[in-house]
Enzyme design. Structure first.
Site, PDB file in Angstrom:
ATOM      1  N   TRP A  82       0.689  -1.198   0.040  1.00  0.00           N
ATOM      2  CA  TRP A  82       0.227  -0.125   0.125  1.00  0.00           C
ATOM      3  C   TRP A  82       1.055   1.616   0.157  1.00  0.00           C
ATOM      4  O   TRP A  82       0.790   2.204  -0.888  1.00  0.00           O
ATOM      5  CB  TRP A  82      -1.410   0.088   0.693  1.00  0.00           C
ATOM      6  N   ASP A  88      -1.654   7.210   6.638  1.00  0.00           N
ATOM      7  CA  ASP A  88      -2.303   6.208   6.120  1.00  0.00           C
ATOM      8  C   ASP A  88      -3.080   4.724   7.709  1.00  0.00           C
ATOM      9  O   ASP A  88      -2.039   4.214   7.439  1.00  0.00           O
ATOM     10  CB  ASP A  88      -2.291   5.095   5.299  1.00  0.00           C
ATOM     11  N   LYS A 110     -11.997  -2.035   7.717  1.00  0.00           N
ATOM     12  CA  LYS A 110     -11.848  -2.948   9.022  1.00  0.00           C
ATOM     13  C   LYS A 110     -11.882  -2.040   9.793  1.00  0.00           C
ATOM     14  O   LYS A 110     -12.422  -3.898  10.570  1.00  0.00           O
ATOM     15  CB  LYS A 110     -10.113  -2.915   8.378  1.00  0.00           C
TER      16      LYS A 110
END
Length: 360
Positions: free
Chosen positions: A102, A172, A196
């Protein structure tokens, strides 16, 4: 109905209390005679939900007054673009800590918009560890430093963050926000896809220091933080159902004793699985180095591909869902986000022990 042992990486488990609470008001929210999905986002009933979600998040994370909370769409992937678009001047360079897929995707998007560079990286060791934050030094041309706080694919997590930076720290936190206490004031921007730890997919939370919100008429309207901050994230129709469910998740976190209470449970859940791995004499081999282990995503491999397939098949038959490792690394992965009950993790630990004993 028996609830599945849900270890999906995302969209992930939601607290059962949240689902029951939403079900209770599904057809008639707040005596409006309508579902929340049918309410106008300009109505007082929805506005109360919207603002309560912001208030709960502010309280749980102790967000200082000089920060704003935005509810956006597009997931973390859109933030890969919005961050440099709003924070990267032409004469500056955006620095990224590479700790997984990511962060690679984030810097790839930023490179389309301006100068980028890698500050630290663990790629050469297949992302098995988190670099030492104290070793990060940024040149004078730095615009910001970007990190990914938890790496779902490789099972690594930052335990502490770079300090004394002269530029904003951007994080992030899609896969570990609300899982452990943090000092929000360390960061210029924290962003997180909700699917999540915060709620269902479709909502992205952005916590941004107000001095970083600047009006820039050269930016596309919807890609400017200023647009959304000025309009309380109501410039266009927001994902109202997702924000409602997010507010319920925040209420549930409060019921668990806040982030401190959640953190204690998360520590116990992770320890259950890592203890099995550490005591397996190499039968279960973790991908991450011990000091960099994630409390959200426990990744491991077995001695052979045949055993891995057998493990996943028998786990599926036993009611465990989502234990396949990411396609890029293989193996197995148990995602144990906030809403995964401790009891389900205990059952998985027992299954892992039994599987090993039955296949020696």
């Amino acid at each position: 109905m028996k609830r599945a042992y849900n270890f999906n990486a995302g969209p992930a488990a939601l607290p059962e209390w949240v689902l029951q609470e939403a079900k209770e008001h599904w057809l008639n929210f707040n005596d409006t005679g309508m579902s929340l999905m049918e309410l106008s986002h300009r109505s007082k009933d929805y506005e109360a939900v919207h603002n309560e979600a912001k208030e709960l998040l502010t309280s749980l994370l102790s967000i200082p007054d000089n920060y704003d909370i935005l509810f956006l769409q597009g997931g973390a992937s859109l933030q890969f673009t919005m961050v440099p678009m709003n924070l990267l001047p032409k004469n500056k360079t955006a620095y990224y800590a590479l700790t997984g897929v990511w962060s690679e995707k984030a810097i790839k998007e930023a490179a389309k918009l301006g100068n980028t560079a890698i500050s630290v990286s663990s790629k050469e060791d297949n992302y098995t560890y988190i670099p030492n934050p104290e070793q990060i030094e940024l040149p004078k041309d730095a615009a910001y430093l970007h990190i990914t706080s938890n790496n779902t694919i490789y099972g690594t997590q930052w335990s502490n963050y770079p300090t004394n930076l002269s530029v904003p720290l951007i994080a992030d936190m899609s896969s570990d926000i609300l899982s452990t206490p943090i000092d929000v004031s360390q960061f210029g921007i924290i962003y997180a896809g909700a699917q999540k730890n915060l709620g269902p997919s479709g909502v992205t939370v952005v916590i941004i220091r107000k001095d970083l919100i600047k009006e820039d008429n050269t930016l596309p309207t919807m890609l400017s933080y200023h647009t959304h901050a000025k309009n309380n994230s109501l410039f266009n129709t927001p994902p109202t159902l997702g924000i409602y469910l997010l507010s319920l998740v925040l209420k549930w976190v409060k019921q668990q004793g806040g982030i401190e209470g959640i953190a204690n449970i998360n520590k116990e859940k992770a320890q259950q699985l890592y203890n099995v791995m550490d005591q397996s004499n190499g039968f279960y081999r973790g991908h991450a180095e011990e000091k960099s282990r994630s409390k959200m995503n426990v990744t491991f491999t077995l001695p052979s591909e045949k055993l891995t397939k057998a493990f996943l098949q028998e786990a599926k038959e036993a009611g465990f869902v989502g234990l396949n490792g990411h396609r890029s690394v293989g193996g197995c992965r148990a995602s144990i986000y906030n809403a995964v009950p401790l009891e389900h993790v205990v059952e998985l630990a027992k299954f892992m022990k039994d599987f090993q004993n039955n296949h020696l």
